[in-house]
Design a protein around this motif. Structure first.
Motif, PDB file in Angstrom:
ATOM      1  N   ALA A  71       3.696   7.498  -1.141  1.00 40.35           N
ATOM      2  CA  ALA A  71       3.511   5.816  -1.005  1.00 40.35           C
ATOM      3  C   ALA A  71       3.284   5.135  -2.218  1.00 40.35           C
ATOM      4  CB  ALA A  71       2.257   5.362  -0.189  1.00 40.35           C
ATOM      5  N   CYS A  72       2.647   5.648  -3.430  1.00 39.65           N
ATOM      6  CA  CYS A  72       2.371   5.116  -4.540  1.00 39.65           C
ATOM      7  C   CYS A  72       3.719   5.338  -5.477  1.00 39.65           C
ATOM      8  CB  CYS A  72       1.195   5.724  -5.289  1.00 39.65           C
ATOM      9  SG  CYS A  72      -0.394   5.270  -4.470  1.00 39.65           S
ATOM     10  N   VAL A  73       4.223   6.688  -5.417  1.00 39.27           N
ATOM     11  CA  VAL A  73       5.383   6.955  -6.037  1.00 39.27           C
ATOM     12  C   VAL A  73       6.641   6.256  -5.762  1.00 39.27           C
ATOM     13  CG1 VAL A  73       7.018   8.748  -6.947  1.00 39.27           C
ATOM     14  CG2 VAL A  73       4.547   9.133  -6.750  1.00 39.27           C
ATOM     15  N   VAL A  74       6.792   6.078  -4.460  1.00 40.99           N
ATOM     16  CA  VAL A  74       7.978   5.365  -4.048  1.00 40.99           C
ATOM     17  C   VAL A  74       7.811   3.842  -4.294  1.00 40.99           C
ATOM     18  CG1 VAL A  74       9.181   4.597  -1.961  1.00 40.99           C
ATOM     19  CG2 VAL A  74       8.513   6.928  -2.301  1.00 40.99           C
ATOM     20  N   ILE A  75       6.511   3.426  -4.107  1.00 42.72           N
ATOM     21  CA  ILE A  75       6.305   1.642  -4.745  1.00 42.72           C
ATOM     22  C   ILE A  75       6.655   1.742  -5.903  1.00 42.72           C
ATOM     23  CG2 ILE A  75       4.517   0.211  -4.882  1.00 42.72           C
ATOM     24  CD1 ILE A  75       5.476  -0.118  -2.036  1.00 42.72           C
ATOM     25  N   THR A  76       6.079   2.493  -6.941  1.00 46.62           N
ATOM     26  CA  THR A  76       6.350   2.399  -8.240  1.00 46.62           C
ATOM     27  C   THR A  76       7.851   2.680  -8.727  1.00 46.62           C
ATOM     28  OG1 THR A  76       3.991   3.033  -8.733  1.00 46.62           O
ATOM     29  CG2 THR A  76       5.790   3.375 -10.515  1.00 46.62           C
ATOM     30  N   LEU A  77       8.506   3.384  -8.168  1.00 45.53           N
ATOM     31  CA  LEU A  77       9.902   3.752  -8.555  1.00 45.53           C
ATOM     32  C   LEU A  77      10.940   2.552  -7.613  1.00 45.53           C
ATOM     33  CD1 LEU A  77      10.308   7.752  -7.960  1.00 45.53           C
ATOM     34  CD2 LEU A  77       9.844   6.146 -10.225  1.00 45.53           C
ATOM     35  N   ALA A  78      10.623   2.209  -6.764  1.00 46.68           N
ATOM     36  CA  ALA A  78      11.210   1.102  -6.208  1.00 46.68           C
ATOM     37  C   ALA A  78      10.967  -0.251  -6.738  1.00 46.68           C
ATOM     38  CB  ALA A  78      11.086   1.076  -4.711  1.00 46.68           C
ATOM     39  N   ASP A  79       9.964  -0.353  -7.592  1.00 47.09           N
ATOM     40  CA  ASP A  79       9.471  -1.437  -8.185  1.00 47.09           C
ATOM     41  C   ASP A  79       9.188  -2.540  -7.213  1.00 47.09           C
ATOM     42  OD1 ASP A  79       8.979  -2.983 -10.401  1.00 47.09           O
ATOM     43  OD2 ASP A  79      10.982  -4.103 -10.527  1.00 47.09           O
ATOM     44  N   LYS A  80       8.423  -2.125  -6.400  1.00 52.15           N
ATOM     45  CA  LYS A  80       7.839  -2.948  -5.110  1.00 52.15           C
ATOM     46  C   LYS A  80       6.275  -3.340  -5.230  1.00 52.15           C
ATOM     47  CE  LYS A  80      11.735  -3.076  -2.708  1.00 52.15           C
ATOM     48  NZ  LYS A  80      12.117  -3.266  -1.284  1.00 52.15           N
ATOM     49  N   SER A  81       5.820  -2.851  -6.378  1.00 51.92           N
ATOM     50  CA  SER A  81       4.491  -3.185  -6.474  1.00 51.92           C
ATOM     51  C   SER A  81       4.227  -4.573  -6.560  1.00 51.92           C
ATOM     52  CB  SER A  81       3.959  -2.649  -7.828  1.00 51.92           C
ATOM     53  OG  SER A  81       2.597  -3.001  -8.286  1.00 51.92           O
ATOM     54  N   GLY A  82       3.087  -5.108  -5.776  1.00 50.35           N
ATOM     55  CA  GLY A  82       2.729  -6.680  -5.733  1.00 50.35           C
ATOM     56  C   GLY A  82       1.298  -6.432  -5.201  1.00 50.35           C
ATOM     57  N   ALA A  83       0.864  -7.890  -4.841  1.00 51.85           N
ATOM     58  CA  ALA A  83      -0.418  -7.995  -4.396  1.00 51.85           C
ATOM     59  C   ALA A  83      -0.770  -7.363  -3.170  1.00 51.85           C
ATOM     60  CB  ALA A  83      -0.742  -9.408  -4.189  1.00 51.85           C
ATOM     61  N   PHE A  84       0.440  -7.190  -2.168  1.00 50.57           N
ATOM     62  CA  PHE A  84      -0.052  -6.485  -0.823  1.00 50.57           C
ATOM     63  C   PHE A  84      -0.135  -5.139  -1.056  1.00 50.57           C
ATOM     64  CE2 PHE A  84       1.904  -4.517   3.025  1.00 50.57           C
ATOM     65  CZ  PHE A  84       0.771  -4.949   3.764  1.00 50.57           C
ATOM     66  N   THR A  85       0.512  -4.500  -1.975  1.00 52.32           N
ATOM     67  CA  THR A  85       0.714  -2.920  -2.158  1.00 52.32           C
ATOM     68  C   THR A  85      -0.483  -2.531  -2.893  1.00 52.32           C
ATOM     69  OG1 THR A  85       2.345  -3.313  -3.780  1.00 52.32           O
ATOM     70  CG2 THR A  85       3.308  -2.609  -1.777  1.00 52.32           C
ATOM     71  N   THR A  86      -0.869  -3.273  -3.746  1.00 55.62           N
ATOM     72  CA  THR A  86      -2.092  -3.236  -4.510  1.00 55.62           C
ATOM     73  C   THR A  86      -3.298  -3.207  -3.664  1.00 55.62           C
ATOM     74  OG1 THR A  86      -1.203  -3.941  -6.552  1.00 55.62           O
ATOM     75  CG2 THR A  86      -3.409  -3.964  -6.523  1.00 55.62           C
ATOM     76  N   ALA A  87      -3.313  -4.198  -2.790  1.00 50.85           N
ATOM     77  CA  ALA A  87      -4.459  -4.195  -1.724  1.00 50.85           C
ATOM     78  C   ALA A  87      -4.441  -3.021  -0.883  1.00 50.85           C
ATOM     79  CB  ALA A  87      -4.403  -5.833  -0.979  1.00 50.85           C
ATOM     80  N   CYS A  88      -3.409  -2.441  -0.343  1.00 51.39           N
ATOM     81  CA  CYS A  88      -3.144  -1.321   0.358  1.00 51.39           C
ATOM     82  C   CYS A  88      -3.732  -0.197  -0.275  1.00 51.39           C
ATOM     83  CB  CYS A  88      -1.868  -1.218   0.878  1.00 51.39           C
ATOM     84  SG  CYS A  88      -1.317  -2.470   2.189  1.00 51.39           S
ATOM     85  N   ALA A  89      -3.214  -0.173  -1.703  1.00 53.25           N
ATOM     86  CA  ALA A  89      -3.905   0.988  -2.364  1.00 53.25           C
ATOM     87  C   ALA A  89      -5.144   1.146  -2.687  1.00 53.25           C
ATOM     88  CB  ALA A  89      -2.946   1.118  -3.694  1.00 53.25           C
ATOM     89  N   PHE A  90      -5.892   0.016  -2.818  1.00 52.85           N
ATOM     90  CA  PHE A  90      -7.313   0.064  -3.166  1.00 52.85           C
ATOM     91  C   PHE A  90      -8.199   0.072  -1.697  1.00 52.85           C
ATOM     92  CE2 PHE A  90      -6.076  -1.011  -7.568  1.00 52.85           C
ATOM     93  CZ  PHE A  90      -6.824  -0.102  -8.111  1.00 52.85           C
ATOM     94  N   THR A  91      -7.441  -0.478  -0.764  1.00 56.09           N
ATOM     95  CA  THR A  91      -8.203  -0.263   0.549  1.00 56.09           C
ATOM     96  C   THR A  91      -8.082   1.186   0.914  1.00 56.09           C
ATOM     97  OG1 THR A  91      -7.407  -2.501   1.302  1.00 56.09           O
ATOM     98  CG2 THR A  91      -7.883  -0.582   3.211  1.00 56.09           C
ATOM     99  N   TYR A  92      -7.083   1.782   0.838  1.00 61.36           N
ATOM    100  CA  TYR A  92      -7.111   3.337   0.717  1.00 61.36           C
ATOM    101  C   TYR A  92      -8.111   4.016   0.243  1.00 61.36           C
ATOM    102  CZ  TYR A  92      -5.923   8.130   0.423  1.00 61.36           C
ATOM    103  OH  TYR A  92      -5.847   9.759   0.606  1.00 61.36           O
ATOM    104  N   LEU A  93      -8.203   3.774  -1.225  1.00 62.78           N
ATOM    105  CA  LEU A  93      -9.211   4.229  -1.951  1.00 62.78           C
ATOM    106  C   LEU A  93     -10.572   4.034  -1.514  1.00 62.78           C
ATOM    107  CD1 LEU A  93     -10.138   5.775  -4.536  1.00 62.78           C
ATOM    108  CD2 LEU A  93      -9.690   3.884  -6.000  1.00 62.78           C
ATOM    109  N   GLY A  94     -10.799   2.626  -0.974  1.00 68.01           N
ATOM    110  CA  GLY A  94     -12.053   2.381  -0.625  1.00 68.01           C
ATOM    111  C   GLY A  94     -12.673   3.089   0.827  1.00 68.01           C
ATOM    112  N   ALA A  95     -11.517   3.265   1.761  1.00 67.34           N
ATOM    113  CA  ALA A  95     -11.691   3.942   2.871  1.00 67.34           C
ATOM    114  C   ALA A  95     -12.275   5.380   2.696  1.00 67.34           C
ATOM    115  CB  ALA A  95     -10.668   3.983   3.659  1.00 67.34           C
ATOM    116  N   ARG A  96     -11.343   5.936   1.538  1.00 68.02           N
ATOM    117  CA  ARG A  96     -11.958   7.370   1.256  1.00 68.02           C
ATOM    118  C   ARG A  96     -13.040   7.495   0.638  1.00 68.02           C
ATOM    119  NH1 ARG A  96      -9.076  10.463   4.376  1.00 68.02           N
ATOM    120  NH2 ARG A  96     -10.700  11.909   3.290  1.00 68.02           N
TER     121      ARG A  96
END
Length: 131
Positions: A71-96
């Motif tokens: 997910a992180c690589v695809v978001i980065t390579l597709a240049d789709k990073s934004g507030a939503f995907t950032t929130a999702c990424a840190f939600t994953y980290l917080g959950a872990r």
């Protein structure tokens, strides 16, 4: 570096921490004679429930990191990073982060709920990459 890759790097470092949280008590409980062996036979003594849970939580994170990395690589390579995907990424980290003590302490059903939050955050990132 995108925020998603930062979260991925932190998740990888968390995996290192989980390894230590598991390996130290496992070595103390099983003895280095077993832990440094080829492990062709079952150990002569069992680990405590908590240590075994820490091992399963570590293995679970290895599994979760596969999809999260994609997910992180695809978001980065597709240049789709934004507030939503950032929130999702840190939600994953917080959950872990929450998952480790929840699993170690045997908190049911909370451990499963926490796992689901991280899983769905990753799923949402994958879906966001397609939009």
């Amino acid at each position: 570096m995108t925020p998603e890759l930062t979260a991925l790097t932190l998740a990888a470092l968390l995996q290192v921490v989980q390894y230590v949280l598991y390996a130290v008590p496992a070595n103390l409980e099983l003895g280095t004679g077993y832990t440094t062996s080829a492990r062709d036979r079952a150990p002569s003594k069992q680990m405590s429930d908590r240590t075994a849970r820490l091992g399963r939580a570590m293995d679970n994170h290895f599994e979760g990191l596969i999809l999260f990395t994609i997910a992180c690589v695809v978001i980065t390579l597709a240049d789709k990073s934004g507030a939503f995907t950032t929130a999702c990424a840190f939600t994953y980290l917080g959950a872990r982060l929450l998952y480790i003590p929840a699993y170690a302490l045997g908190l049911r059903p909370w451990r499963s709920y926490i796992w689901a939050i991280g899983f769905f955050a990753t799923l949402l990132m994958l879906l966001a990459a397609l939009l």
